[in-house]
Design an enzyme around this catalytic site. Structure first.
Site, short mmCIF file in Angstrom:
data_model
loop_
_atom_site.label_atom_id
_atom_site.label_comp_id
_atom_site.label_asym_id
_atom_site.label_seq_id
_atom_site.Cartn_x
_atom_site.Cartn_y
_atom_site.Cartn_z
CG HIS A 1 -11.72 9.46 -5.44
ND1 HIS A 1 -12.27 8.46 -5.40
CD2 HIS A 1 -11.90 10.48 -6.53
CE1 HIS A 1 -13.13 8.22 -6.48
NE2 HIS A 1 -13.00 9.28 -7.25
CG ASP A 4 -7.37 6.42 3.91
OD1 ASP A 4 -7.62 6.76 2.77
OD2 ASP A 4 -6.92 5.23 4.17
P1 ADQ Z 1 -5.82 5.41 -2.01
O1 ADQ Z 1 -5.40 5.89 -0.99
O2 ADQ Z 1 -4.85 4.97 -3.11
O3 ADQ Z 1 -6.93 6.16 -3.07
P2 ADQ Z 1 -7.11 3.05 -0.72
O4 ADQ Z 1 -8.72 3.12 -0.53
O5 ADQ Z 1 -6.18 2.83 0.29
O6 ADQ Z 1 -6.94 3.94 -2.20
O7 ADQ Z 1 -7.17 1.89 -1.69
C1 ADQ Z 1 -6.16 1.10 -2.19
C2 ADQ Z 1 -6.51 0.03 -3.42
O8 ADQ Z 1 -5.15 -0.62 -3.87
C3 ADQ Z 1 -7.32 -1.08 -2.89
O9 ADQ Z 1 -8.29 -1.47 -3.47
C4 ADQ Z 1 -6.19 -2.30 -2.46
O10 ADQ Z 1 -6.54 -3.51 -2.41
C5 ADQ Z 1 -5.17 -1.95 -3.58
N1 ADQ Z 1 -3.69 -2.21 -2.93
C6 ADQ Z 1 -3.18 -1.64 -2.04
N2 ADQ Z 1 -2.08 -2.29 -1.73
C7 ADQ Z 1 -1.84 -2.85 -2.65
C8 ADQ Z 1 -0.76 -3.87 -3.26
N3 ADQ Z 1 0.76 -3.92 -2.53
N4 ADQ Z 1 -0.73 -4.37 -4.38
C9 ADQ Z 1 -1.95 -4.36 -5.08
N5 ADQ Z 1 -2.87 -3.67 -4.57
C10 ADQ Z 1 -3.06 -3.19 -3.57
C11 ADQ Z 1 -7.85 7.15 -2.61
C12 ADQ Z 1 -8.05 7.57 -1.25
C13 ADQ Z 1 -8.79 6.79 -0.41
C14 ADQ Z 1 -10.25 6.32 -0.98
C15 ADQ Z 1 -9.73 5.93 -2.55
C16 ADQ Z 1 -10.98 5.75 -3.26
O11 ADQ Z 1 -6.67 8.10 -0.62
O12 ADQ Z 1 -9.14 7.08 0.83
O13 ADQ Z 1 -10.52 5.26 -0.59
O14 ADQ Z 1 -8.85 7.04 -3.04
O15 ADQ Z 1 -11.78 6.81 -3.24
#
Ligand code: ADQ
Length: 498
Positions: free
Chosen positions: A161, A371
């Site tokens: 990921h 990211d």
């Molecule tokens: P993350 O970095 O955790 O994971 P990201 O793609 O930024 O994932 O998504 C975050 C998710 O959390 C989104 O669905 C968003 O809506 C939710 N979210 C964010 N802030 C929030 C809040 N305050 N309250 C509730 N929900 C919240 C990793 C990788 C990413 C990749 C994902 C999936 O770092 O690059 O996109 O996995 O593969």
């Protein structure tokens, strides 16, 4: 458990969270992306519960069998907080912080991967028809090989990921060969972008003399072939669109619109992680307000930061820095009787409320320093497209999503002070704009999910909601405006993607 399980996901965390009211399905990118596939296949999920308590095998609201991997607090500290989050995470995000190399953490990582292999094996063995084992992410890179060595009869998929870094960076890790060999225990290895996949193949070529790489395939000395594939994760657009239509979301959105009135609303939604570029975003806003006095009181940044990895010092530090920056900006630029320039919320937020902010925002700022993909960008696009909105997505060139959302306003978050200008796109949202880039991630048949070949980016118009109310309503396109908040047209070449 009843009936055969077709897909078993193995990930660091179970998709559940302990709340005062009991165990509940968790929110978050991975759960959101996998849930539709797994529920359709009556799947199972193997992972750590994140709690000292033994979690149940089933949780209401989640049609999955759950199998917890018990990890001691010492193992969690060394395998998860240590090797996974302080060694691999910064290394895989292009060293935005220095990774810590600690041999005892590596040994814990090996030990934890073995525990996951034991739990997955126990789930697989009683079944006549072996399930598909789908291993996720950087915490479990040794697992595919351990499963195979343990005699697994299943088809093994591995998906990363995060980004996979350039081999020159990856090579710094003393255990680079072990990690590559671990992943090559899978039949299929998936990545979000071609660049990550090609980095992985290059690393295999340069760091494993015993293998040969032919096209997208790695051939091993034991005669096995491992295929690699690019498969960008996405969001469940149908589910989001259904939710947007709920009266509660409509009501909340109306209320927010009344609150913010004619101000331009910029939005940041992130886990509070140093890779997400929240500080850089705040500094860019500060520069904008410094140089454009006319925008003070007319622009608001809503920053929603989800608490994350708070037990680790770097994450506590980044929180302090973000909150200091918010305080400084609000202290400097709040006009008497007017709204603050930054509205900051440090909390996890229910999806319905998050959607209201996506619908409200004129501009979404996704300014990650690096990211893997970034689902917030896609969620914003789905919300805007579904309501024929014309919000602007300002998207870091270093987020995997920039490979697909090619009509976003791309930015270089390292260039807070950039002064090149670009042109803004203005045309109505296309009906199909929640299309290819936001299609559900995996079809119900998981073995086919890692399709061969590359995906074509789909057109995705990203626009201002209406004509600027002043000289530059969004802070875009004017000379001297911080680049993270400016117009379109500036793109870095994407190395290795062609
Ligand atoms: P993350 O970095 O955790 O994971 P990201 O793609 O930024 O994932 O998504 C975050 C998710 O959390 C989104 O669905 C968003 O809506 C939710 N979210 C964010 N802030 C929030 C809040 N305050 N309250 C509730 N929900 C919240 C990793 C990788 C990413 C990749 C994902 C999936 O770092 O690059 O996109 O996995 O593969």
């Amino acid at each position: 458990m009843t009936g055969p399980t077709q897909i078993v996901v193995i990930a660091n965390r179970l998709p559940i969270a302990r709340t005062p009211g009991g165990w509940r399905p968790a929110s978050g990118g991975l759960v959101t992306a996998l849930r539709p596939v797994l529920e359709a296949s009556r799947g199972a999920w193997v992972g750590w519960s994140g709690s000292k308590e033994e979690p149940p095998a089933h949780v209401s609201g989640l049609s999955l069998d759950l199998r917890a991997v018990p990890l001691s607090p010492r193992l969690v500290a060394a395998y998860y907080q240590g090797f996974s989050n302080q060694t691999l995470w910064p290394l895989f995000h292009d060293l935005v912080h220095q990774p810590i190399i600690d041999r005892s953490w590596w040994e814990a990582y090996e030990g934890a991967n073995e525990l996951f292999a034991g739990a997955a094996g126990a789930l697989e063995r009683p079944r006549r028809q072996p399930p598909v084992l789908w291993v996720h992410d950087y915490h479990l890179m040794l697992l595919p090989r351990l499963l195979r060595r343990g005699g697994s009869r299943s088809r093994i998929l591995y998906f990363l990921h995060t980004p996979f870094p350039a081999p020159e960076l990856f090579a710094r890790l003393p255990w680079r060969a072990e990690l590559l060999q671990g992943v090559l225990g899978a039949d299929l290895v998936g990545f979000h972008t071609d660049m990550y996949r090609e980095n992985f193949l290059r690393a295999c070529r340069y760091l494993l003399p015993e293998v040969s790489v032919e096209g997208d395939t790695v051939r091993l000395p034991d005669g096995r072939s491992v295929r690699s594939s690019t498969h960008p994760i996405s969001v469940d657009a149908r589910e989001l669109i259904k939710k947007i239509g709920e009266p509660r979301v409509q009501r909340q959105t109306r209320r927010l619109r009344e609150q913010f009135g004619s101000r331009t609303v910029m939005l940041g939604v992130d886990r509070l992680d140093y890779t997400k570029g929240i500080l850089q975003r705040l500094r860019a806003l500060e520069l904008l307000l410094e140089r454009r006095a006319d925008l003070r009181g007319r622009v608001t940044l809503v920053q929603i930061a989800e608490p994350s990895r708070y037990e680790e010092p770097r994450y506590r530090q980044i929180r302090v820095e973000v909150e200091q920056a918010v305080g400084r900006i609000n202290g400097r630029f709040t006009e008497p009787g007017r709204a603050v320039p930054v509205r900051y919320m440090y909390r996890s937020m229910p999806l319905s409320r998050l959607l209201s902010y996506y619908l409200l925002a004129d501009v979404a700022l996704v300014t990650s320093l690096k990211d893997g993909m970034n689902l917030v960008a896609k969620e914003y696009v789905v919300c805007q497209a579904a309501t024929q909105g014309s919000g602007v997505l300002v998207l870091s060139e270093f987020a995997g999503a920039s490979q697909e959302l090619t009509q976003a306003v791309l930015c270089n978050p390292f260039d807070e002070e950039g002064s090149r200008t670009g042109s803004r796109r203005r045309s109505p949202w296309a009906k199909q704009s929640a299309g290819a880039a936001c299609r559900p991630w995996a079809p119900t048949s998981t073995p086919t999910m890692f399709s061969r070949g590359r995906r074509r980016p789909s057109p995705m118009p990203l626009l201002l909601k209406s004509e600027p109310k002043g000289p530059d309503r969004s802070g875009c396109s004017s000379p001297g405006t911080p680049r993270g908040l400016r117009g379109a047209g500036d793109r870095l070449p994407t190395p290795l993607s062609e």
